[in-house]
Design a protein around this motif. Sequence first.
Motif, short mmCIF file in Angstrom:
data_model
loop_
_atom_site.label_atom_id
_atom_site.label_comp_id
_atom_site.label_asym_id
_atom_site.label_seq_id
_atom_site.Cartn_x
_atom_site.Cartn_y
_atom_site.Cartn_z
N ASP A 149 10.50 -47.97 -12.36
CA ASP A 149 9.30 -47.49 -11.86
C ASP A 149 8.70 -47.84 -10.57
O ASP A 149 7.84 -47.80 -10.01
CB ASP A 149 8.07 -47.94 -12.98
CG ASP A 149 8.16 -49.55 -13.03
OD1 ASP A 149 8.98 -50.35 -12.32
OD2 ASP A 149 7.22 -50.17 -14.13
N VAL A 152 8.06 -44.58 -8.04
CA VAL A 152 6.77 -44.27 -8.18
C VAL A 152 5.74 -45.00 -7.74
O VAL A 152 4.79 -44.58 -6.84
CB VAL A 152 6.16 -43.69 -9.52
CG1 VAL A 152 6.05 -44.88 -10.80
CG2 VAL A 152 4.81 -43.19 -9.78
N GLU A 153 6.04 -46.28 -7.91
CA GLU A 153 5.18 -47.34 -7.15
C GLU A 153 5.39 -47.34 -5.40
O GLU A 153 4.12 -47.42 -5.03
CB GLU A 153 5.49 -48.80 -7.46
CG GLU A 153 5.02 -48.87 -8.99
CD GLU A 153 5.16 -50.49 -9.42
OE1 GLU A 153 5.59 -51.23 -8.46
OE2 GLU A 153 4.98 -50.76 -10.55
N GLU A 180 7.49 -37.72 -15.68
CA GLU A 180 7.22 -39.06 -15.55
C GLU A 180 6.79 -39.44 -14.06
O GLU A 180 5.79 -39.97 -13.87
CB GLU A 180 8.02 -39.97 -16.23
CG GLU A 180 8.27 -39.76 -17.74
CD GLU A 180 9.42 -40.81 -18.22
OE1 GLU A 180 10.32 -41.40 -17.21
OE2 GLU A 180 9.37 -40.71 -19.48
N GLY A 184 3.08 -40.38 -13.06
CA GLY A 184 2.99 -41.89 -12.69
C GLY A 184 2.17 -41.81 -11.23
O GLY A 184 1.44 -42.66 -10.85
N SER A 188 -1.50 -43.37 -10.45
CA SER A 188 -1.51 -44.28 -9.56
C SER A 188 -2.46 -43.91 -8.28
O SER A 188 -3.20 -44.74 -7.81
CB SER A 188 -0.07 -44.74 -8.69
OG SER A 188 0.54 -45.10 -9.75
#
Length: 368
Positions: A149, A152-153, A180, A184, A188
């Motif tokens: 992840d 995406v962060e 995904e 995501g 966010s």
Amino acid sequence: MPGDAAAAIIPGSMRPALIIAASLAATLIQASAAEVVIGVAAPLSGPSAMLGEQVRQGAEAAAQAVGAKIEIADDACTSEGGKAAAQAFVAAKAVIVTGFLCTEAIEAALPILKQAGIAVVATGVRTNSLTDRRAKTGWPVVRFAPRADDEVEAAASILGRAWRGELFAIVDDGTIYSRELAEGLRLSFEQSGLKAAFIDTLRPQLDNQIGLAGRLRKSGATHVFVAGDRPDVAILGRDAAQIGYQVTIAGGEVLRAASEGVDLAPGTLMIGLPEWSEIADPAVVARLRDGKVEPDGYVLPAYASVEIAAQATKAAAASGSDILSALGGQEFSTVLGPVGFNDQGDRTDNPYRLYRYEGGAFIEVDQQ
């Protein structure tokens, strides 16, 4: 105090952690009188053998540089291979292990390595659960690779700052990975008070994306994140230009794939990992090439993982602590720059960066 009496006053929830720590420390003490062995797990057979060879080359070069002895085992990227590799490391009296590119192999190996008190620096496994479950499993592992992840962060953080106040869209190609990533990013963004003006799904592998380009233009979006493969992103950029639609397109790390016919539009943004050879210590890169090793793929991450293993082993010996504690208690100097790990075993930094496609290559964008 007899062992049973001592155990009786230790809370049950603490005993597994204390047992692991004692086992790791005992392994290190036993090895201190002899040459320390670092295990390296790599898929040297099967469909991932080319990647495994990169791990082997990087690990051997690093071992020579730091004066370490390594034991290389083929994990074949399978659970059976992972078990066999772990058993080989126990037999070789390794005190720490690096490598592993596949979840199946490392998850099969870790129970055996845990029992033997052998810590692991995972070079390539990104699966979140590897470290998310560490408190429950007691697996003595940290990972050099980013989490699944982290991409995406990084996209949410970098683009969230750059696109605040802009009309933007989010598009995915319908695959699990892309959905995904897109979902995501949407979540966010919304948690940061940003809402997409348009959300859509593209049909991949078409000769044109005129329809999608038209829908995006109609939505008023001036920026779009496309969770899709490079050929589809390239075609979208071409078709947007053909209809006079000025839009900034961004995508994930898959954009670094080889070009297939239509090239990416100039100015296309990518959230991706660095080309390791571009940020590595130039002297190490030169030595590798002098030795006929091209620093591609996992060569430099494997090199860095062995450097971390060697430094953690020395730090544990100097302090009298166990190696897993040493892995979480400092920042390591590596060929790819400083690397540290948090209490969960993940990197303390997010290695993803922002790039812009210019002149046929991705150029890093200064975020300062």
